[in-house]
Scaffold this active site. Sequence first.
Site, PDB file in Angstrom:
ATOM      1  N   ASN A 111     -30.184  53.013 -81.589  1.00  0.00           N
ATOM      2  CA  ASN A 111     -28.849  52.485 -81.286  1.00  0.00           C
ATOM      3  C   ASN A 111     -27.795  52.911 -82.300  1.00  0.00           C
ATOM      4  O   ASN A 111     -26.596  52.877 -82.013  1.00  0.00           O
ATOM      5  CB  ASN A 111     -28.872  50.950 -81.256  1.00  0.00           C
ATOM      6  CG  ASN A 111     -29.879  50.374 -80.295  1.00  0.00           C
ATOM      7  OD1 ASN A 111     -30.460  49.337 -80.559  1.00  0.00           O
ATOM      8  ND2 ASN A 111     -30.110  51.042 -79.173  1.00  0.00           N
ATOM      9  N   PRO A 158     -31.146  53.361 -71.062  1.00  0.00           N
ATOM     10  CA  PRO A 158     -30.889  53.427 -72.502  1.00  0.00           C
ATOM     11  C   PRO A 158     -32.201  53.322 -73.281  1.00  0.00           C
ATOM     12  O   PRO A 158     -33.082  52.543 -72.927  1.00  0.00           O
ATOM     13  CB  PRO A 158     -29.989  52.210 -72.759  1.00  0.00           C
ATOM     14  CG  PRO A 158     -29.415  51.859 -71.430  1.00  0.00           C
ATOM     15  CD  PRO A 158     -30.469  52.224 -70.425  1.00  0.00           C
ATOM     16  N   LEU A 159     -32.318  54.086 -74.327  1.00  0.00           N
ATOM     17  CA  LEU A 159     -33.547  54.101 -75.110  1.00  0.00           C
ATOM     18  C   LEU A 159     -33.851  52.732 -75.702  1.00  0.00           C
ATOM     19  O   LEU A 159     -35.014  52.331 -75.803  1.00  0.00           O
ATOM     20  CB  LEU A 159     -33.446  55.155 -76.221  1.00  0.00           C
ATOM     21  CG  LEU A 159     -34.694  55.333 -77.100  1.00  0.00           C
ATOM     22  CD1 LEU A 159     -35.897  55.705 -76.238  1.00  0.00           C
ATOM     23  CD2 LEU A 159     -34.447  56.374 -78.164  1.00  0.00           C
ATOM     24  N   CYS A 160     -32.792  51.990 -76.071  1.00  0.00           N
ATOM     25  CA  CYS A 160     -33.021  50.678 -76.673  1.00  0.00           C
ATOM     26  C   CYS A 160     -33.737  49.740 -75.704  1.00  0.00           C
ATOM     27  O   CYS A 160     -34.561  48.920 -76.107  1.00  0.00           O
ATOM     28  CB  CYS A 160     -31.693  50.067 -77.122  1.00  0.00           C
ATOM     29  SG  CYS A 160     -30.430  50.014 -75.837  1.00  0.00           S
ATOM     30  N   THR A 161     -33.433  49.871 -74.429  1.00  0.00           N
ATOM     31  CA  THR A 161     -34.062  49.015 -73.430  1.00  0.00           C
ATOM     32  C   THR A 161     -35.515  49.400 -73.209  1.00  0.00           C
ATOM     33  O   THR A 161     -36.406  48.553 -73.215  1.00  0.00           O
ATOM     34  CB  THR A 161     -33.294  49.087 -72.099  1.00  0.00           C
ATOM     35  OG1 THR A 161     -31.963  48.614 -72.294  1.00  0.00           O
ATOM     36  CG2 THR A 161     -33.973  48.238 -71.035  1.00  0.00           C
TER      37      THR A 161
END
EC number: 6.2.1.64
Length: 430
Positions: A81, A209-212
């Site tokens: 992030n 999104p990568l964070c998810t």
Amino acid sequence: MVSVDPLATERWRSIRRLTDRDSAYKVPWFVPGPENFEALQNTKILVIGAGGLGCELLKNLALSGFRTIEVIDMDTIDVSNLNRQFLFRESDVGKSKAEVAAAFVQQRVVGCQVTAHNCRIEDKGQEFYRKFSIIICGLDSIPARRWINGMLCDLVLEMADGKPDENTIIPMIDGGTEGFKGNARVIYPKFTACIDCTLDLYPPQVNFPLCTIAHTPRLPEHCIEYIKVVVWPEEKPFEGVSLDADDPIHVEWVLERASLRAEKYNIRGVDRRLTSGVLKRIIPAVASTNAVIAASCALEALKLATNIAKPIDNYLNFTQIHGAYTSVVSMMKDDNCLTCSGGRLPFEVSPSSTLESLIIRLSERFHLKHPTLATSTRKLYCISSFMPQFEQESKENLHTSMKDLVSDGEEILVSDEALSRALTLRIQLI
């Protein structure tokens, strides 16, 4: 009251030029004066999502004069992030996004009170959402958009003549980005086109999104994407060759590990077809797109809170693939929308078609995940660990013709985690 502190007055000079002066773009009932800035500072506003779009929104709202802001997000901060979600630092990794973002904004903007809620939006009830004057969504999920859309429609009360009470309407501003494209829209629940009125605008989601996907996977696609972008580079299978989405051996490797991850998070739906589809497409988040869409959403909130100008009518498109381009179109309200117009949806099915074909049609049309179908007398389909007694009958019903399950004109209730309320279908056997 409006602050008389000279430093505070100087800080908001640019905003006061908009609220204290007449304008050619004002709404008809706008009256210039300090009361408009006071109304702005007293407006209670909720930001849903504290990711790439949410960070920009919180910053913009605080610097526009809003003093009472709340933010809700269930995610925690991941190292991925940090390149675009500028309210977070390396030392914040693993902490709540909502809590860190709220603390950062409060520290930087004196007088701005930001309250954080580290939870799912579904964990809050009507009383929570009813207290806000404006709600802004910075979500990366269609089901979440649909849920809050349904919640705000439910909060609208009807007058004696059956018409919606305008005093109970909470405007929703929705922003969304994907790569170099984005959109912002203003929704007046039950008065203008809602999320479900324009559900066809949202294709099945394949970019995440990568964070998810790394921290809070909720969909089978999240599990597949995680194996692709995290596990494959770390483990370097097949002697470190690059992942080839057209190589069946590579696809099988990803499928096996994605299935294990899905099992860990109690997620269903990982199969070879979905795995192949997800592997072949991913679009990264672009910080500049988030900035533009967040600015548009914050501007609409400013207009709604002060009446200095008319809100957009009602859907803004943005793209910066070949230069920057924006356009605004007016989305029409669907009088047959089950969310904002109520009623029952006539649904034509062939008498010889199976229940499985109906479920597929409903899932594609309404973006459902794991629907449950029932009539007034029996459950037609219900696969749930909480009600295992229905599983065998549900599997048998999948291959049963509709004429053997329901009669013409009979109603079917469809519930799903993607819906804030159940759908009522009036079946027409044709």
